[in-house]
Design an enzyme around this catalytic site. Structure first.
Site, PDB file in Angstrom:
ATOM      1  N   HIS A 151       4.014   7.053   3.755  1.00 52.98           N
ATOM      2  CA  HIS A 151       4.951   5.924   3.595  1.00 52.98           C
ATOM      3  C   HIS A 151       4.509   4.995   2.485  1.00 52.98           C
ATOM      4  CE1 HIS A 151       2.069   4.140   6.594  1.00 52.98           C
ATOM      5  NE2 HIS A 151       2.278   3.036   5.920  1.00 52.98           N
ATOM      6  N   GLU A 198       7.730   1.028   5.044  1.00 54.28           N
ATOM      7  CA  GLU A 198       7.204  -0.030   5.909  1.00 54.28           C
ATOM      8  C   GLU A 198       7.411  -1.356   5.202  1.00 54.28           C
ATOM      9  OE1 GLU A 198       2.922   0.162   6.388  1.00 54.28           O
ATOM     10  OE2 GLU A 198       2.980  -1.093   8.188  1.00 54.28           O
ATOM     11  N   HIS A 210       0.833  -1.203   0.000  1.00 54.14           N
ATOM     12  CA  HIS A 210       0.000   0.000   0.000  1.00 54.14           C
ATOM     13  C   HIS A 210       0.867   1.251   0.000  1.00 54.14           C
ATOM     14  CE1 HIS A 210       0.513  -0.850   4.396  1.00 54.14           C
ATOM     15  NE2 HIS A 210       0.611   0.472   4.510  1.00 54.14           N
TER      16      HIS A 210
HETATM   17 CO    CO Z   1       1.215   1.248   6.294  1.00 55.54          CO
END
Ligand code: CO
Length: 134
Positions: free
Chosen positions: A79, A130, A7
């Site tokens: 992120h 991440e 994502h």
């Molecule tokens: Co995230």
């Protein structure tokens, strides 16, 4: 080591406006807001055919994204999340190459109930990364 883009997270000043834009202007499939109090965020998930966009808004007093929103009042990309098969091996590899893993350096259970870690943006081309074990 990294696999799919899981994502892209975008911090938004107003989740209703953000959700409306993705649902009605961009024509995407958009979830209802989900409160994640243990992560200090409310999230709207935008499901695209090949990945997800997560619209994030601070929840509670000490949300980890409050400062980001203060610096970026119109919102902004927060992120990127890449999938990995083994988060422990991934952490070892990053640390061995001089990257800083945020927090105590150990993977944590993330917003999707799976182990995650975050790499310091100053070590990763100015981008908060991440990694999520899938
Ligand atoms: Co995230």
């Amino acid at each position: 080591m990294i696999g799919k883009l899981n994502h892209v997270a975008i911090v938004v000043p107003d989740l209703g406006i953000g959700a409306d834009q993705y649902r009605n202007t961009f024509g995407a499939e958009v979830s209802e807001p989900v409160d994640l109090p243990e992560h200090g965020v409310t999230t709207v998930f935008v499901n695209l055919p090949n990945t997800k966009i997560e619209l994030l808004h601070p929840l509670g007093e000490d949300s980890p994204i409050t400062k980001f929103l203060e610096k970026n009042p119109a919102g902004g990309i927060h992120h990127l999340c890449y999938e990995v098969v083994d988060i422990g091996l991934a952490a070892d590899r990053l640390v061995a190459r001089g990257m800083r893993v945020l927090g105590d350096g150990k993977p944590k259970i993330g917003a999707h109930g799976k182990p995650v870690l975050f790499v310091h943006p100053k070590d990763a081309l100015g981008t908060l990364i991440e990694l999520e074990q899938i």
